[in-house]
Design a protein around this motif. Structure first.
Motif, PDB file in Angstrom:
ATOM      1  N   GLY A 206       0.828  -1.208   0.000  1.00 11.42           N
ATOM      2  CA  GLY A 206       0.000   0.000   0.000  1.00 11.42           C
ATOM      3  C   GLY A 206       0.860   1.254   0.000  1.00 11.42           C
ATOM      4  O   GLY A 206       0.588   2.219  -0.730  1.00 11.42           O
TER       5      GLY A 206
ATOM      6  N   LYS B 201      12.857 -10.438   4.698  1.00 10.16           N
ATOM      7  CA  LYS B 201      14.237  -9.989   4.896  1.00 10.16           C
ATOM      8  C   LYS B 201      14.910  -9.710   3.557  1.00 10.16           C
ATOM      9  O   LYS B 201      15.808  -8.898   3.466  1.00 10.16           O
ATOM     10  CB  LYS B 201      15.055 -11.051   5.662  1.00 10.16           C
ATOM     11  CG  LYS B 201      15.007 -10.930   7.166  1.00 10.16           C
ATOM     12  CD  LYS B 201      13.707 -11.423   7.758  1.00 10.16           C
ATOM     13  CE  LYS B 201      13.461 -12.875   7.476  1.00 10.16           C
ATOM     14  NZ  LYS B 201      12.193 -13.377   8.076  1.00 10.16           N
TER      15      LYS B 201
ATOM     16  N   ARG C  76      -9.512   1.735   9.570  1.00  9.13           N
ATOM     17  CA  ARG C  76      -9.591   0.596   8.662  1.00  9.13           C
ATOM     18  C   ARG C  76     -10.756   0.753   7.706  1.00  9.13           C
ATOM     19  O   ARG C  76     -11.757   1.403   8.040  1.00  9.13           O
ATOM     20  CB  ARG C  76      -9.728  -0.716   9.433  1.00  9.13           C
ATOM     21  CG  ARG C  76     -10.974  -0.830  10.306  1.00  9.13           C
ATOM     22  CD  ARG C  76     -11.077  -2.213  10.969  1.00  9.13           C
ATOM     23  NE  ARG C  76      -9.892  -2.527  11.737  1.00  9.13           N
ATOM     24  CZ  ARG C  76      -9.087  -3.562  11.492  1.00  9.13           C
ATOM     25  NH1 ARG C  76      -9.345  -4.376  10.465  1.00  9.13           N
ATOM     26  NH2 ARG C  76      -8.053  -3.798  12.256  1.00  9.13           N
TER      27      ARG C  76
ATOM     28  N   ILE D 279      12.774 -19.763  12.101  1.00 10.90           N
ATOM     29  CA  ILE D 279      11.565 -20.471  11.660  1.00 10.90           C
ATOM     30  C   ILE D 279      11.793 -21.950  11.929  1.00 10.90           C
ATOM     31  O   ILE D 279      12.704 -22.565  11.353  1.00 10.90           O
ATOM     32  CB  ILE D 279      11.294 -20.278  10.151  1.00 10.90           C
ATOM     33  CG1 ILE D 279      11.066 -18.809   9.812  1.00 10.90           C
ATOM     34  CG2 ILE D 279      10.088 -21.120   9.728  1.00 10.90           C
ATOM     35  CD1 ILE D 279      11.006 -18.518   8.306  1.00 10.90           C
TER      36      ILE D 279
ATOM     37  N   TRP E  56       2.834 -19.733  11.217  1.00 11.94           N
ATOM     38  CA  TRP E  56       2.264 -19.508   9.888  1.00 11.94           C
ATOM     39  C   TRP E  56       2.328 -20.795   9.071  1.00 11.94           C
ATOM     40  O   TRP E  56       3.107 -21.705   9.362  1.00 11.94           O
ATOM     41  CB  TRP E  56       2.970 -18.375   9.146  1.00 11.94           C
ATOM     42  CG  TRP E  56       4.448 -18.532   9.000  1.00 11.94           C
ATOM     43  CD1 TRP E  56       5.398 -18.092   9.880  1.00 11.94           C
ATOM     44  CD2 TRP E  56       5.154 -19.193   7.941  1.00 11.94           C
ATOM     45  NE1 TRP E  56       6.642 -18.429   9.430  1.00 11.94           N
ATOM     46  CE2 TRP E  56       6.531 -19.115   8.233  1.00 11.94           C
ATOM     47  CE3 TRP E  56       4.774 -19.834   6.770  1.00 11.94           C
ATOM     48  CZ2 TRP E  56       7.518 -19.652   7.412  1.00 11.94           C
ATOM     49  CZ3 TRP E  56       5.754 -20.372   5.943  1.00 11.94           C
ATOM     50  CH2 TRP E  56       7.107 -20.284   6.265  1.00 11.94           C
TER      51      TRP E  56
ATOM     52  N   GLY F  89      -0.626  -6.983  -4.006  1.00  6.83           N
ATOM     53  CA  GLY F  89       0.129  -7.570  -2.894  1.00  6.83           C
ATOM     54  C   GLY F  89      -0.547  -8.817  -2.360  1.00  6.83           C
ATOM     55  O   GLY F  89      -1.245  -9.543  -3.084  1.00  6.83           O
TER      56      GLY F  89
ATOM     57  N   PRO G 216       7.278 -18.428   1.561  1.00  9.99           N
ATOM     58  CA  PRO G 216       8.298 -17.369   1.633  1.00  9.99           C
ATOM     59  C   PRO G 216       9.671 -17.772   1.114  1.00  9.99           C
ATOM     60  O   PRO G 216      10.564 -16.927   1.053  1.00  9.99           O
ATOM     61  CB  PRO G 216       8.367 -17.064   3.134  1.00  9.99           C
ATOM     62  CG  PRO G 216       7.895 -18.287   3.810  1.00  9.99           C
ATOM     63  CD  PRO G 216       6.877 -18.905   2.893  1.00  9.99           C
TER      64      PRO G 216
ATOM     65  N   LEU H 187       6.632 -10.071  -0.822  1.00 17.25           N
ATOM     66  CA  LEU H 187       6.602  -8.606  -0.748  1.00 17.25           C
ATOM     67  C   LEU H 187       7.128  -8.010  -2.056  1.00 17.25           C
ATOM     68  O   LEU H 187       6.568  -7.056  -2.583  1.00 17.25           O
ATOM     69  CB  LEU H 187       7.454  -8.158   0.437  1.00 17.25           C
ATOM     70  CG  LEU H 187       7.624  -6.668   0.653  1.00 17.25           C
ATOM     71  CD1 LEU H 187       7.699  -6.371   2.140  1.00 17.25           C
ATOM     72  CD2 LEU H 187       8.860  -6.114  -0.033  1.00 17.25           C
TER      73      LEU H 187
HETATM   74  C1  LIG Z   1       8.018 -15.991   7.359  1.00 21.43           C
HETATM   75  C2  LIG Z   1       7.835 -15.076   6.204  1.00 21.43           C
HETATM   76  C3  LIG Z   1       8.953 -14.572   5.561  1.00 21.43           C
HETATM   77  C4  LIG Z   1       8.802 -13.737   4.450  1.00 21.43           C
HETATM   78  N1  LIG Z   1       9.912 -13.294   3.822  1.00 21.43           N
HETATM   79  C5  LIG Z   1       9.788 -12.560   2.694  1.00 21.43           C
HETATM   80  C6  LIG Z   1      10.932 -12.115   1.984  1.00 21.43           C
HETATM   81  O1  LIG Z   1      12.068 -12.372   2.363  1.00 21.43           O
HETATM   82  N2  LIG Z   1      10.735 -11.392   0.843  1.00 21.43           N
HETATM   83  C7  LIG Z   1       9.490 -11.079   0.406  1.00 21.43           C
HETATM   84  O2  LIG Z   1       9.372 -10.447  -0.655  1.00 21.43           O
HETATM   85  N3  LIG Z   1       8.380 -11.445   1.090  1.00 21.43           N
HETATM   86  C8  LIG Z   1       8.502 -12.179   2.209  1.00 21.43           C
HETATM   87  N4  LIG Z   1       7.391 -12.558   2.904  1.00 21.43           N
HETATM   88  C9  LIG Z   1       6.070 -12.103   2.435  1.00 21.43           C
HETATM   89  C10 LIG Z   1       5.757 -10.687   2.924  1.00 21.43           C
HETATM   90  O3  LIG Z   1       5.795 -10.616   4.315  1.00 21.43           O
HETATM   91  C11 LIG Z   1       4.369 -10.285   2.406  1.00 21.43           C
HETATM   92  O4  LIG Z   1       4.272 -10.637   1.042  1.00 21.43           O
HETATM   93  C12 LIG Z   1       4.133  -8.773   2.575  1.00 21.43           C
HETATM   94  O5  LIG Z   1       3.936  -8.425   3.912  1.00 21.43           O
HETATM   95  C13 LIG Z   1       2.892  -8.352   1.775  1.00 21.43           C
HETATM   96  O6  LIG Z   1       2.695  -6.982   1.912  1.00 21.43           O
HETATM   97  P1  LIG Z   1       1.241  -6.342   1.757  1.00 21.43           P
HETATM   98  O7  LIG Z   1       1.434  -4.889   1.960  1.00 21.43           O
HETATM   99  O8  LIG Z   1       0.614  -6.852   0.526  1.00 21.43           O
HETATM  100  O9  LIG Z   1       0.400  -6.993   2.932  1.00 21.43           O
HETATM  101  P2  LIG Z   1       0.587  -6.846   4.500  1.00 21.43           P
HETATM  102  O10 LIG Z   1       2.028  -6.759   4.867  1.00 21.43           O
HETATM  103  O11 LIG Z   1      -0.228  -7.935   5.108  1.00 21.43           O
HETATM  104  O12 LIG Z   1      -0.055  -5.448   4.823  1.00 21.43           O
HETATM  105  C14 LIG Z   1      -1.442  -5.270   4.780  1.00 21.43           C
HETATM  106  C15 LIG Z   1      -1.784  -4.035   5.559  1.00 21.43           C
HETATM  107  O13 LIG Z   1      -3.180  -3.834   5.504  1.00 21.43           O
HETATM  108  C16 LIG Z   1      -3.631  -3.433   6.770  1.00 21.43           C
HETATM  109  N5  LIG Z   1      -5.050  -3.762   6.854  1.00 21.43           N
HETATM  110  C17 LIG Z   1      -5.628  -4.936   7.195  1.00 21.43           C
HETATM  111  N6  LIG Z   1      -6.964  -4.831   7.163  1.00 21.43           N
HETATM  112  C18 LIG Z   1      -7.242  -3.575   6.757  1.00 21.43           C
HETATM  113  C19 LIG Z   1      -8.451  -2.866   6.513  1.00 21.43           C
HETATM  114  N7  LIG Z   1      -9.643  -3.415   6.702  1.00 21.43           N
HETATM  115  N8  LIG Z   1      -8.368  -1.576   6.100  1.00 21.43           N
HETATM  116  C20 LIG Z   1      -7.163  -0.992   5.895  1.00 21.43           C
HETATM  117  N9  LIG Z   1      -6.002  -1.619   6.132  1.00 21.43           N
HETATM  118  C21 LIG Z   1      -6.043  -2.901   6.548  1.00 21.43           C
HETATM  119  C22 LIG Z   1      -2.751  -4.172   7.731  1.00 21.43           C
HETATM  120  O14 LIG Z   1      -2.690  -3.526   8.994  1.00 21.43           O
HETATM  121  C23 LIG Z   1      -1.412  -4.147   7.022  1.00 21.43           C
HETATM  122  O15 LIG Z   1      -0.621  -3.045   7.364  1.00 21.43           O
HETATM  123  C24 LIG Z   1       7.504 -13.393   4.009  1.00 21.43           C
HETATM  124  C25 LIG Z   1       6.373 -13.877   4.678  1.00 21.43           C
HETATM  125  C26 LIG Z   1       6.532 -14.717   5.756  1.00 21.43           C
HETATM  126  C27 LIG Z   1       5.339 -15.289   6.430  1.00 21.43           C
END
Ligand SMILES: Cc1cc2nc3c(=O)[nH]c(=O)nc-3n(C[C@H](O)[C@H](O)[C@H](O)COP(=O)(O)OP(=O)(O)OC[C@H]3O[C@@H](n4cnc5c(N)ncnc54)[C@H](O)[C@@H]3O)c2cc1C
Length: 507
Positions: free
Chosen positions: A15, A46, A139, A241, A276, A295, A303, A309
């Motif tokens: 976002g 990371k 939210r 992990i 997870w 996303g 992961p 991410l």
């Molecule tokens: C163990 C692990 C390791 C990982 N390592 C990597 C890595 O090394 N490299 C990589 O690229 N990815 C990695 N990932 C994946 C990465 O963490 C996610 O893909 C990333 O967080 C996705 O980002 P996002 O902004 O789409 O979603 P999120 O990070 O889930 O963010 C979503 C946001 O929306 C907000 N939200 C929720 N509901 C609402 C609502 N109703 N209204 C408004 N806002 C809301 C939340 O508070 C949050 O801030 C890993 C994941 C895991 C589990």
């Protein structure tokens, strides 16, 4: 009623990246995010990959991430497989995860940085853009749309509520996306069966026991704690992990797991836990009318390889410049239609690759003899080494997956184009990408008469930079995301070329 050109639901990394792409182009953008502060308890990502780093460079903040990242790239570019941190080494990969890309292939190496470091930086960047507002403590609870706009209901954690009328909305609200539910989209795909137990631990006394030198990941192959562990900094903070460990067992055994991963008793403090399960899921549709998903709200992958991410940042970039183009009047409807056509193949490919990476984890490499100090131990370790090299190399050396993205099914890309503009250094530290314009760029050999293109661009109202580049062959039309929209020569119909790249008629 509040108004915004684009409402972004979710101020996680995707976002925030969407807001940066929009806000830099002056698009009035409201990011709604429940979390007032970035939490440091779940440092999931990371691996910030080379492509994300190239986008950060384009935004002018790559160096700021590197300054904040606790592990400099030069500190280590290795992944180690071992029986424990104090135990035998089994295998090792060098130059992993884009940390040492082949010279010239990209504008930035990757960077290891906990997700919260990136999110904190992106919050600062969004905060510095006049066109963006980050509304924390709120939210999205519902939305409806008609042909004129999207009505978004927003609830504050103080019990207040408000309605925002936006031209477009982007759901970047993660795996439990409210926006996804509101537009009636669904994830399709599978869950993995194996649970995983994540932890952040403080273990300042651990480094002296580490026999394998610095590494960004240590995969531990022992029966008590088949796991994956890495430093969050150089001062004793670690992420862990544990594979195949359920939530309750993880909480009960956390200390024992850390000791087994370390291979010696360590005085570790468990600061947070994060159970997870991997998911291989993709939405059936990432767009309904004026509402888009990006996303994790749109796709989830295991992961391993560090792609979730980074793929989401790719979504944010692709959608961000296109929405801005439409809102500024030079983008036509084809641009918005191309979002899914371009991103879905990338997301599918990433999910498949990450699923492949998950096929061999520490749990699958166990052997009773691995820690023996005799010939049987040597044989077991040699066999493990071979297997690790065969099965894990693709996970740590995935630059083709990250960089060779070709939008060949896109309606706004001409035949023979769609690839990322091949990178080149023009001088030490001076990337070809640094010379591209903020919107479209025509790359042409010196002396090329680009009048037809500049006139067509002026007529359309799109900013076109002409970049005369010695040694370039033919003409290239490059998009804001550094992908090539068209290749050709001066005989081409410049108006038609631009019309296609800009998504057809302006509405
Ligand atoms: C163990 C692990 C390791 C990982 N390592 C990597 C890595 O090394 N490299 C990589 O690229 N990815 C990695 N990932 C994946 C990465 O963490 C996610 O893909 C990333 O967080 C996705 O980002 P996002 O902004 O789409 O979603 P999120 O990070 O889930 O963010 C979503 C946001 O929306 C907000 N939200 C929720 N509901 C609402 C609502 N109703 N209204 C408004 N806002 C809301 C939340 O508070 C949050 O801030 C890993 C994941 C895991 C589990």
């Amino acid at each position: 009623m509040d108004r915004a050109q684009v409402l972004v639901a979710g101020g996680g990394p995707v976002g925030l990246a969407t807001a940066v792409e929009l806000g830099r182009r002056g698009i009035d953008c409201l990011v709604v995010e429940p979390r007032r502060e970035v939490s440091r308890s779940r440092p999931r990502c990371k691996t910030v990959n080379v492509r994300t780093m190239e986008h950060l460079r384009r935004w002018g903040v790559a160096d700021r991430l590197r300054e904040r990242a606790p592990l400099p790239v030069a500190w280590s570019q290795d992944v180690v497989f071992c029986t424990s941190l104090a135990g035998h080494e089994l295998s090792r990969f060098h130059g992993v995860l884009g940390l040492a890309p082949e010279e010239g292939r990209c504008a930035e190496p990757g960077q290891q940085a906990p997700q919260y470091v990136l999110e904190e930086l992106l919050r600062d960047v969004v905060g510095g853009l006049d066109a963006c507002t980050l509304l924390t403590g709120h939210r999205v609870v519902a939305l409806t749309q008609d042909e004129d706009g999207v009505r978004v209901e927003v609830a504050g954690d103080d019990g207040t509520s408000r309605t925002v009328l936006a031209d477009y909305a982007v759901g970047c609200d993660g795996p439990r996306s409210v926006v996804r539910a509101q537009i009636g989209a669904d994830y399709l795909g599978e869950h993995a069966l194996r649970p995983n137990f994540g932890m952040v631990v403080r273990a300042p006394g651990l480094w002296p026991h580490v026999r394998h030198g610095p590494a960004v990941q240590y995969w531990t192959v022992n029966p008590v704690a088949p796991a994956l562990m890495g430093p969050l900094d150089r001062d004793g903070m670690w992420w862990v992990i544990a594979f195949g460990v359920e939530r309750d067992a993880g909480h009960a055994r956390a200390g024992a797991i850390v000791d087994a991963v370390a291979g010696v008793p360590v005085d570790a403090e468990v600061l947070s836990t994060d159970p997870w399960t991997a998911r291989m899921q993709l939405v059936d549709t990432a767009r309904r009318g004026r509402v888009f998903l990006a996303g994790d709200a749109a796709h989830l992958n295991p992961p391993f390889g560090g792609h979730g991410l980074n793929t989401g940042i790719g979504d944010a970039v692709d959608l961000g410049w296109k929405l801005a183009a439409v809102l500024r009047g030079w983008g036509g409807p084809g641009l918005l239609a191309s979002y899914e056509a371009e991103r879905r193949p990338v997301q599918e490919r990433v999910i498949r690759a990450a699923e492949d990476n998950m096929k061999t984890l520490s749990t699958d490499l166990l052997d009773d003899d691995l820690d023996r100090d005799d010939a049987a131990g040597d044989r077991a370790r040699a066999a493990a080494h071979r297997r690790i090299q065969e099965t894990k190399a693709a996970e740590f050396h995935a630059l083709d997956l990250v960089l060779d993205v070709v939008h060949d099914r896109s309606p706004v890309v001409a035949d023979g184009a769609g690839d990322r503009l091949p990178h080149a250094w023009l001088a030490p530290g001076h990337s070809l990408y640094d010379d591209l314009g903020p919107e479209l760029t025509l790359v042409a050999p010196p002396g090329t008469d680009a009048t037809a293109f500049t006139a067509a661009a002026r007529e359309r109202g799109v900013d076109l930079r002409v970049l005369h580049r010695p040694g370039s062959e033919g003409l290239l039309l490059v998009r804001p995301d550094q992908h090539v929209a068209w290749r050709g020569d001066t005989d081409a119909d410049a108006g038609a070329v631009l019309a296609r790249a800009c998504g057809g008629a302006c509405d």
